[in-house]
Design a protein around this motif. Sequence first.
Motif, PDB file in Angstrom:
ATOM      1  N   ASN A 158       0.810  -1.089   0.114  1.00 31.80           N
ATOM      2  CA  ASN A 158       0.053   0.125  -0.100  1.00 31.80           C
ATOM      3  C   ASN A 158       0.928   1.265   0.009  1.00 31.80           C
TER       4      ASN A 158
ATOM      5  N   LEU B  47      -5.105  -2.069  -0.865  1.00 35.84           N
ATOM      6  CA  LEU B  47      -5.244  -0.739  -1.705  1.00 35.84           C
ATOM      7  C   LEU B  47      -6.584  -0.088  -1.688  1.00 35.84           C
TER       8      LEU B  47
ATOM      9  N   CYS C 269      -5.859   5.193   0.339  1.00 33.23           N
ATOM     10  CA  CYS C 269      -6.269   3.776  -0.425  1.00 33.23           C
ATOM     11  C   CYS C 269      -5.917   4.090  -2.000  1.00 33.23           C
TER      12      CYS C 269
END
Length: 410
Positions: A200, A228, A327
């Motif tokens: 991430n 993610l 994200c």
Amino acid sequence: MAVVYTLLVLFLAVFVAGFILLVMGAINFDISNSEIPPGVNQPAKLRIVHIYLISSAVVGKILENIGICSQISFVRYMQGWKTLGVDPKLFIKDLEFEKVPVRIYQPKVPSPSQRKGVMFFHGGGWVFGSLETHENLCRAIARESESVVVSVGYRLAPEHKYPAAYEDCLNATIHFMKNIEHYGVDPARIIVCGDSAGGNLAAAVSQTLAGRSDLPRLRAQILIYPGLQALDFNLPSYQQNQGVPLLFRERVAFYMLQYLNGDVLHMQEVLTGSHIPPDVKLNYRKWVSPDNIPEKFKARGYKPHVLLDCTPEVYETMKRFCEPNLCPLLAEDAIVHQLPESFILTCEYDVLRDDGLLYKKRLEDNGVRVTWYHLEDGFHGIISLFDYCGLSFPAGKRGLDNIMNFLKSL
């Protein structure tokens, strides 16, 4: 003397009995709450690793309850207690980049040209993990690919909430780029790499640097079963693998909330999908949707999830889940199409599988070259176990070999 001996025997008896009860309890929890699919090779090994992790968490909770230390601190200690000796093939040094602890691995063998540079961000749900927990993996990457590897010891949640980890990884990477000449690294061959939460962070850092003209362009990003997104915890892989070790569906939500707010007050809303308003979710449906998952990945079962309402109070505390730095799957196309060549590794028996599949599609739709490797018999965390006290898995070795092959090709 006899009294001392008696007390010692009694203490040992209590300790052994307590240890046996602990292990039996961990075994019972593992069998009752986890599911290891038939497709996972060497399931007994996976159970052993999982039972060890459960036992550490239980002991940590006991120590927390009696006021010795927090559960998180104890688990962190147990994960990183092992220290490795000198590596005959590597120079290893601890430094700080912009006050961020880093560990640098440089191959000793002479190189006729400048080396590749790999910025590595460890996994652990932003809560666990350290320079020590991924020491074996970083050494292997440096040795096998003959690259300079910089492992980043970013700040952890819940003590340091978002965006602390992201900022540490970004600042350490920029520092490395600006001082590249000190490490014999080719500025045209800098790669960001990470597993799980580290994947991430690697994706977020890569997106941030995509538009920078004052720094070298990243050569590639390597994302190992990355997490993610936090909009939909009911995608096919989340349903199919919700109880598969080493990462349960509930733990994904737990880690995300610890990183975001430092608490888990709205865990249930996140799991049911009532933490983000339906209209906001619909805005991202072109990117975060089960419709974008190939049908073959739904074969093990999938039940479409109904969009639920979200209260303004809950959304106020959750709205940062829509930020790409947290994200990365939600980044705009204008950013995504600037990203470097990418390698994505996914595992069939991993709740985060579909995050990787969705990002793969996003990258390819925006003209980014993607090398994708899918471990049909893999589970979350398998790469980190490649050299773990005899508990390695053939699938993990295959995955690591493919990562190395990709690195060598750059």
